[in-house]
Scaffold this active site. Structure first.
Site, PDB file in Angstrom:
ATOM      1  N   ASP A 243     -42.277 -57.711 -38.055  1.00 40.57           N
ATOM      2  CA  ASP A 243     -42.482 -56.737 -36.979  1.00 40.57           C
ATOM      3  C   ASP A 243     -41.162 -56.321 -36.353  1.00 40.57           C
ATOM      4  OD1 ASP A 243     -45.142 -58.304 -37.252  1.00 40.57           O
ATOM      5  OD2 ASP A 243     -45.611 -56.388 -36.305  1.00 40.57           O
ATOM      6  N   LYS A 254     -46.234 -62.210 -37.554  1.00 42.94           N
ATOM      7  CA  LYS A 254     -47.494 -62.762 -37.043  1.00 42.94           C
ATOM      8  C   LYS A 254     -47.402 -64.259 -36.746  1.00 42.94           C
ATOM      9  CE  LYS A 254     -50.503 -61.081 -36.235  1.00 42.94           C
ATOM     10  NZ  LYS A 254     -50.692 -60.689 -34.804  1.00 42.94           N
TER      11      LYS A 254
HETATM   12  O1  MRU Z   1     -51.003 -57.995 -34.987  1.00 45.33           O
HETATM   13  P1  MRU Z   1     -50.826 -57.258 -36.283  1.00 45.33           P
HETATM   14  O2  MRU Z   1     -52.002 -57.383 -37.196  1.00 45.33           O
HETATM   15  O3  MRU Z   1     -50.385 -55.834 -36.090  1.00 45.33           O
HETATM   16  O4  MRU Z   1     -49.620 -58.012 -36.988  1.00 45.33           O
HETATM   17  C1  MRU Z   1     -49.104 -57.520 -38.181  1.00 45.33           C
HETATM   18  C2  MRU Z   1     -48.127 -58.416 -38.808  1.00 45.33           C
HETATM   19  O5  MRU Z   1     -47.695 -59.392 -38.245  1.00 45.33           O
HETATM   20  C3  MRU Z   1     -47.583 -57.998 -40.133  1.00 45.33           C
HETATM   21  O6  MRU Z   1     -47.228 -59.126 -40.870  1.00 45.33           O
HETATM   22  C4  MRU Z   1     -46.361 -57.137 -39.873  1.00 45.33           C
HETATM   23  O7  MRU Z   1     -46.691 -56.004 -39.124  1.00 45.33           O
HETATM   24  C5  MRU Z   1     -45.599 -56.747 -41.042  1.00 45.33           C
HETATM   25  S1  MRU Z   1     -46.485 -56.163 -42.441  1.00 45.33           S
HETATM   26  C6  MRU Z   1     -46.526 -54.563 -42.454  1.00 45.33           C
END
Ligand code: MRU
Length: 341
Positions: A243, A254
């Site tokens: 992220d 995550k």
């Molecule tokens: O809370 P989310 O479902 O938006 O979290 C997403 C993640 O942590 C992904 O692993 C991250 O965005 C990278 S993958 C495109």
């Protein structure tokens, strides 16, 4: 690689595949206002760092169209007023979720295009063109990450996946999971161990859904089983997205990613972060500076709408954690594979 229509512009609205309803139902919702965009991002109806970037960009385009529609017929908006009103809305969208830098990046990029074109009657078109460009680039970047990263996977092997990093998390192509799609397309045999990803089950609900559609063999496991899996099986790689990646390589992803990285180090499993350049935030020196979203307690305290804890129980619900660069074997971006030095 199947391209999923996660976020698209359709006749003046932003159409999203509502990820809160998967895998039971495949429902597309048309978002018509900035408030609806913010709500969709905040509730994870659209989610994943690149996907919320694309949604944010289209949100700013929607805001530009809204402002233009409110101007008196025949009278062009004052450029300064237009830019100011749009900037306020863009900032609200960008703040819908704080950790993924892609959201702020995409909103800023659309605002910059509008400002450079001299904010005015044509701004809605300029904003939409820029948002379309961000989506097109995102799709192209997924293909490049997939082809660079697939070379890291063996002819026959097993990988661990966390959260959802497939087409759903992006404009449609994927980040970490796209390596698996590409490797399988090249004839490799890859088995995916899917972390369920508590509390919102992006792995169990979304990654499993994508793998099943692609006919790729997988098994879902409780997040807590991953270290034991690495101890008892030969695992060739852990593949995660990001992220936000700080200048020193520390990577926010995550919640639960840090556990995986620690276990991977202990058991000698390569740990790869796969993310486009829009996830890199060179303005932050280290991961200590990355803002970590804390989500509502009820996501942890209940399951499938039913409370699983005694009345009055409290919860702590950080949505992301930060893995220090020293635990990461390599970062895969559209530029290639960068190993830790
Ligand atoms: O809370 P989310 O479902 O938006 O979290 C997403 C993640 O942590 C992904 O692993 C991250 O965005 C990278 S993958 C495109």
């Amino acid at each position: 690689m199947e391209i999923l229509e996660t976020v698209r512009w359709r006749e003046g609205k932003v159409r999203i595949l509502d990820q809160t309803l998967l895998p039971e139902r495949e429902v597309y919702s048309d978002l018509e206002t900035v408030e609806e965009i913010i709500q969709a991002i905040a509730t994870l109806a659209v989610r994943g760092a690149p996907a919320i970037g694309v949604a944010g960009a289209y949100g700013v385009a929607l805001a530009a169209a809204e402002i233009a529609a409110r101007c008196e017929p025949g009278l062009p908006p004052e450029p300064a007023d237009f830019a100011e009103s749009l900037a306020r809305r863009a900032e609200l969208i960008a703040k819908a979720r704080p950790t993924a830098v892609n959201l702020q990046w995409a909103c800023d990029r659309v605002m910059k295009a509008v400002r450079e074109a001299g904010a005015g009657v044509s701004s809605a078109r300029v904003a939409l063109t820029e948002a379309d460009r961000i989506l097109a680039e995102d799709l192209a970047l997924s293909r490049r990450m997939a082809s660079h990263g697939a070379t890291l996977l063996p002819e026959k092997g097993r990988v661990v996946s966390h959260c959802n990093t497939g087409g759903l998390a992006t404009g449609g192509g994927g980040t970490a999971l796209s390596l698996v799609f590409e490797a399988v397309a090249q004839g490799k045999e890859i088995f995916v161990h899917v972390d369920e990803t508590r509390p919102l089950l992006q792995g169990a609900r979304l990654t499993a859904w994508e793998l099943a559609r692609a006919g790729i063999p997988y098994a879902v496991q409780c997040d807590g089983a991953a270290a034991w899996l690495m101890k008892t099986h030969r695992i060739d790689a852990v593949l995660v997205g990001a992220d936000r990646i700080a200048a020193n390589g520390d990577t926010a992803n995550k919640i639960g990613t840090l556990h995986l990285a620690l276990a991977a180090r202990e058991y000698g499993v390569p740990f790869y972060v796969v993310a486009p350049s829009s996830s890199f935030d060179g303005s932050l020196a280290s991961g200590d500076l990355i803002p970590i979203e804390e989500r509502p307690e009820h996501e942890v305290l209940s399951w499938a709408g039913r409370s699983v804890t005694p009345a009055g129980a409290r919860a702590w619900n950080p949505a992301f954690d930060v893995t220090p660069a020293r635990l990461i074997t390599a970062w895969v971006s559209e530029e290639g594979v960068e190993r830790r030095t």
